[in-house]
Design an enzyme around this catalytic site. Structure first.
Site, mmCIF file in Angstrom:
data_model
loop_
_atom_site.group_PDB
_atom_site.id
_atom_site.type_symbol
_atom_site.label_atom_id
_atom_site.label_comp_id
_atom_site.label_asym_id
_atom_site.label_seq_id
_atom_site.Cartn_x
_atom_site.Cartn_y
_atom_site.Cartn_z
ATOM 1 C CG PHE A 713 -1.925 -1.102 1.211
ATOM 2 C CD1 PHE A 713 -2.894 -1.201 0.220
ATOM 3 C CD2 PHE A 713 -1.878 -2.083 2.190
ATOM 4 C CE1 PHE A 713 -3.799 -2.235 0.220
ATOM 5 C CE2 PHE A 713 -2.798 -3.124 2.186
ATOM 6 C CZ PHE A 713 -3.755 -3.204 1.186
ATOM 7 C CG ASP A 839 0.980 -9.728 4.659
ATOM 8 O OD1 ASP A 839 1.212 -10.787 4.063
ATOM 9 O OD2 ASP A 839 1.228 -8.614 4.178
#
Length: 1004
Positions: A713, A839
């Protein structure tokens, strides 16, 4: 001479006519190279048109026709598959592809290699069956296909390979029966079929293999009696039929029929009857094992004639008659000066322990006489066996004291005297055995005090001296042994209190001091034993409250019964998710019994014998709790009423004011969010704010020269905060990327209340607009100067300026693994609300200046306890698979909800990658071959073959058991990434195991 040249010319022309030339070999090898995985093709860099074919690495040509005669690619760690073009190398005599990572199947074109004499494809990942076309390789002398995944049955057609001398097909998945055609291979000297799934009997035709020197059939599914055909193989030197399913008795003249044996392994079958005394006629016998059978009779004293005997394993049979003559063989074994292992445990041996035991070989390192009925005393000169590492005399009838000479056995790692009748004091000389890892003295009659010298055994894992007559206090020294996993002092007469000033033991799982005479208050330090699962304190005189032990979140069994404990029952017990048993009976506890969590289960909680307890679940049958207000005199009652009315009115006014203030603030917030439709709640989570202009200046205008990483991101910049003169990392989010804003919110929400030394610290955040009026979001973190773990594991993928100058050592990797699992344990177990990271991967593990691991990137984390609250569920949800391909748990790909089990899968993959150097997305893997299966196929025998080369090349001290250490670490990794979530290793279990491994191999 002319005729010779004519024939030669004709042969060359004939080969050219059929298209088989040096060019054919070149094209075949280039095609073979094209099927090698790309990351390993550089190993074959010389295979190109710039080099003559015969100068290619691994290639040998014939002197006459310059055709390829040898191809030696063994141990090059090549991946990929074998090209069918291999069959065009028609002059090939030797083909070695062993010790690689080649998958696929064996091409049937191998059968075209009619000149082939040596074929070795062992230690790969080949599947399918053995091609019947190999029967065309009529000159074959050696066929080695061991340690693959070859299935189906052994082709009967291979019985035509009359010249074959070596046949090694061990460690595969071969099924069916051995074909009678195997008896046609009369030139065979070595046959290995061990570790397959072969059924039925051994064909009688095997008797024709009269030149056989080594026959290994162990770990299969045979049936029937000991194969009669084997008795005809008088040339045999090695015979292994371990765990093969055979039964019946052995021929009395066994030793006369097989006189050349050196190694004979027959354990875990169903053999009965006596051990043939003729075994002593096998003068070269070195190893003999027949454990876990049903052998009867006496142990032949004639074993003493075997001058070369090194290993004798007769355990778990029915040898002996519980009489005085059963141990006569020990005296005879004194002649076996090379004996290093003697296992006769689990039999029917009786009689007194002979002093002749001390005359056994000084090379003896393992002696196990446990689980018999041996009586008498332990000889004083037991200390003569100076090489002993394991001494097991448990479950016998031994009496008398333990000689102080036991302290001379400085190499001892295991000492087991459990369940005897030994008495006297425990000699302080045991403290001299500093390598001791397991000490079992339970269920004897030892008396006196516990010697403080035991504290010198700094590698002790298991110390079990319960069920004796020990007295005195608990030495503080033994409570400070850093490696302890299990400490049992129960059922003695120990007095005093539990030591209060002790360092918490990271790995301690079981602590039992039950049924002693201990007193005083329980020390607060108990709450810091974070790995503790079982705590047994019952049957003492402890008093006072239960201290704050809420840190024992992984506890399974806690027993405080039969003491003088008082106070209320701590409510935090309800949060112990693993709790199976909590016994608080027969104490002086008071008040309400909690009914939350596991305390709802009557099979978990026991509280009888506490007369002042009330409430709880109905199965406890306690009296109800009635709140009684003590009567007061009229004057006091009136005063209280007036005071209560005044307080009540004040509270009402304060409540009205608070509600009004909240409404006003909400109206203002709504107006702000109308003008700026971004989440301000996320900012309230973070500490102080910081402006866009400030960050723009700190990063030199977000210069590309300051970029230190990038993620899903956004981009991470190195920045110098001028006012604080502090270098930090700034993660600037790409708000054009879908989910970026949600990631910003989630990371702030996740990190607002959690603190751990192995978490990357979030310093502040920026929610503003840039100079063009566009929304801008950034997170400011503490800078990790050594970058990510990913950089260190795969330096070849990093630009040279940022590439680490060296590789991580084994110790450093193990430390980082402990750092990461410590964070997960904190998130999963000790946070107020469990958090799933979702993650975990090497790029999200950052390293500080000391190479300490810090977990980062909580952009898609999930707070698990709030999933039933719609607002937060929606706030932290994201669509699709959570995490990164290769690291994400398989259930996420099928729509499964985030969980701590998913994190453990990711950690398992991370651990496997750290120690093998292979990503889960490596080109080597595909189809049914994954990083997990790749390791399982090589595990544990070939663990060094799959280890990261940089670990093998790093400087380790001489004698370090690298293979053993790697095996234990990779075993933890495999347990963490089991396919089924519930089968995965628990977070606390994984942390405990890794700490134990570190303590075992690196604690000094």
């Amino acid at each position: 001479m002319r005729l010779f040249y004519l024939y030669s010319f004709s042969a060359v022309m004939l080969l050219k006519a059929y298209g088989f030339t040096g060019e054919t070999d070149r094209m075949a090898l280039l095609d073979l190279k094209s099927q090698v995985s790309e990351d390993k093709q550089n190993v074959l860099s010389s295979w190109n048109n710039s080099f003559p074919l015969c100068n290619w690495k691994g290639v040998t040509c014939g002197l006459k026709h310059k055709r390829v005669t040898r191809l030696d690619l063994g141990g090059w760690q090549l991946g990929g598959v074998i090209s069918p073009s291999i069959g065009n190398l028609s002059f090939l005599i030797s083909l070695d592809l062993s010790d690689n990572s080649i998958g696929g199947t064996i091409p049937h074109q191998v059968g075209n290699l009619f000149r082939l004499e040596y074929l070795d494809m062992s230690h790969n990942f080949l599947g399918g069956g053995i091609p019947t076309s190999m029967s065309n390789c009529s000159r074959l002398l050696s066929l080695r296909l061991t340690s693959n995944s070859l299935g189906k049955s052994f082709p009967s057609e291979l019985g035509s390979l009359a010249r074959l001398e070596i046949l090694n097909l061990g460690r595969n998945n071969l099924t069916g029966k051995l074909p009678p055609s195997l008896g046609n291979l009369t030139s065979l000297t070595r046959v290995i079929f061990s570790s397959n799934k072969i059924e039925g009997g051994v064909p009688n035709a095997l008797a024709r293999l009269t030149q056989l020197v080594s026959l290994r059939l162990g770990m299969n599914r045979f049936s029937g009696v000991f194969p009669p055909s084997i008795y005809n193989l008088s040339s045999l030197e090695i015979l292994s039929i371990f765990h093969s399913g055979f039964s019946g008795s052995l021929k009395p003249d066994f030793g006369n029929l097989l006189p050349n044996l050196r190694r004979l392994h027959m354990g875990r079958n169903h053999f009965t009857g006596p051990i043939p005394t003729t075994l002593s006629n096998i003068s070269n016998l070195e190893n003999f094992g027949i454990v876990f059978n049903k052998m009867m009779g006496s142990v032949p004293s004639s074993f003493g004639k075997l001058q070369n005997l090194q290993y004798l394993a007769l355990a778990s049979n029915s040898l002996g008659s519980y009489s005085s003559g059963d141990l006569e063989f020990l005296k005879a074994l004194a002649n076996c000066t090379q004996l290093h292992t003697l296992l006769v445990n689990g039999n029917r041996l009786g009689g007194d322990f002979p002093t002749s035991i001390t005359n056994l070989s000084t090379n003896l390192w393992k002696l196990d006489l446990g689980m018999n009925l041996i009586s008498g005393t332990i000889p004083y000169d037991i200390g003569n066996l100076i090489s002993l590492q394991k001494l097991m005399l448990d479950d016998n009838l031994l009496t008398g004291p333990l000689p102080s000479s036991i302290g001379k056995l400085s190499r001892l790692v295991v000492l087991n005297l459990t369940s005897n009748r030994l008495s006297g004091e425990i000699p302080s000389s045991i403290g001299n055995i500093t390598r001791l890892g397991k000490l079992y003295f339970s269920n004897n009659s030892f008396e006196g005090t516990i010697p403080p010298s035991l504290g010198q055994c700094r590698f002790m894992l298991y110390l079990r001296i319960g069920s004796n007559k020990l007295n005195g206090t608990i030495p503080q020294e033994i409570m400070q042994i850093p490696s302890l996993v299990h400490l049992d002092l129960s059922d003695n007469s120990l007095t005093g209190s539990l030591p209060k000033y002790i360092k918490p033991l990271d790995g301690l799982c079981i602590l039992s001091v039950a049924h002693n005479k201990l007193s005083g208050q329980l020390p607060q330090v108990l709450g810091n034993f974070l790995s503790l699962e079982n705590l047994y304190l019952q049957g003492n005189f402890f008093d006072g409250d239960i201290p704050n032990i809420k840190g024992l979140m992984g506890a399974k069994r806690l027993d405080f019964s039969n003491n003088n404990l008082s106070g209320s029952i701590p409510g935090y017990f309800a949060n112990f998710s693993s709790l199976e048993y909590l016994n608080l009976s027969i104490n002086n506890f008071q008040g309400i019994v909690p009914t939350e969590g596991n305390l709802k289960n009557a099979t978990v909680l026991l509280v009888f014998g506490n007369k002042d307890l009330c409430g709880g679940i109905k199965e406890l049958k306690l009296k109800p709790c009635i709140m009684q207000v003590q009567a007061m005199d009229t004057g006091h009652s009136s005063l209280v009423k007036k005071f209560s009315v005044g307080v009540s009115i004040g509270i009402v006014f304060l409540l009205i004011a608070y509600i009004s203030l909240c409404c006003l603030r909400k109206r203002k917030r709504n107006q702000q969010q109308t003008n700026h439709p971004t989440s301000s709640s996320a900012l309230e989570i973070c500490h102080e704010k910081i402006s866009y202009a400030y960050l723009q200046k700190a990063t030199d205008g977000f210069s590309s020269s300051n970029i230190i990483g990038s993620g899903s991101f956004g981009t991470v910049f190195k920045a110098l905060l001028p006012t604080e003169n502090k270098v930090v990392a700034v993660k600037v989010l790409n708000l054009q990327r879908r989910g970026a804003m949600k990631s910003f919110v989630t990371e702030c929400e996740s990190l607002k209340d959690i603190r751990h030394r192995n978490l990357v610290k979030l310093l502040t955040a920026c929610s503003s607009t840039d100079f063009q009026g566009n929304d801008f979001r950034a997170l400011v973190y503490e800078l990790m100067p050594n970058g990510s773990l990913d950089m260190w594991l795969h330096p070849e993928e990093v630009e040279e300026i940022r590439r680490p100058s060296r590789a991580l050592t084994l110790f450093e990797r193990l430390n980082i693994a402990v750092d990461v699992i410590s964070v997960l344990e904190y998130l999963h177990v000790y946070c107020h609300e469990p958090i799933a990271h979702c993650d975990l991967k090497p790029s999200n593990v950052l390293l500080d200046k000391d190479l300490t691991g810090h977990v980062s990137d909580f952009g898609i984390a999930r707070m698990l306890m709030k999933l039933d609250q719609g607002s937060l569920f929606n706030q932290l949800s994201s669509v699709g698979i959570r995490g990164t391909i290769g690291y994400a748990a398989p259930e996420y790909g099928m729509g499964g909800q985030p969980s701590i089990y998913g994190d453990m899968y990711s950690f398992g993959v991370l651990l496997l990658e750290m120690f093998t150097g292979k990503r889960p997305t490596d080109e080597l893997f595909g189809g049914n071959v994954t990083l997990n299966s790749y390791i399982k196929l090589a595990f544990p025998e070939r663990v060094l073959d799959i280890a990261d080369n940089s670990i093998l090349n790093s400087s380790l001290r001489v004698g370090f058991p690298l293979g053993e250490c790697l095996t234990l670490v990779l075993e933890v990794g495999l347990k963490c990434c089991e396919e089924t979530p519930k089968n995965r290793l628990a977070t606390s279990e994984a942390r405990k195991d890794l700490i134990l491994i570190r303590e075992r191999f690196f604690k000094h």
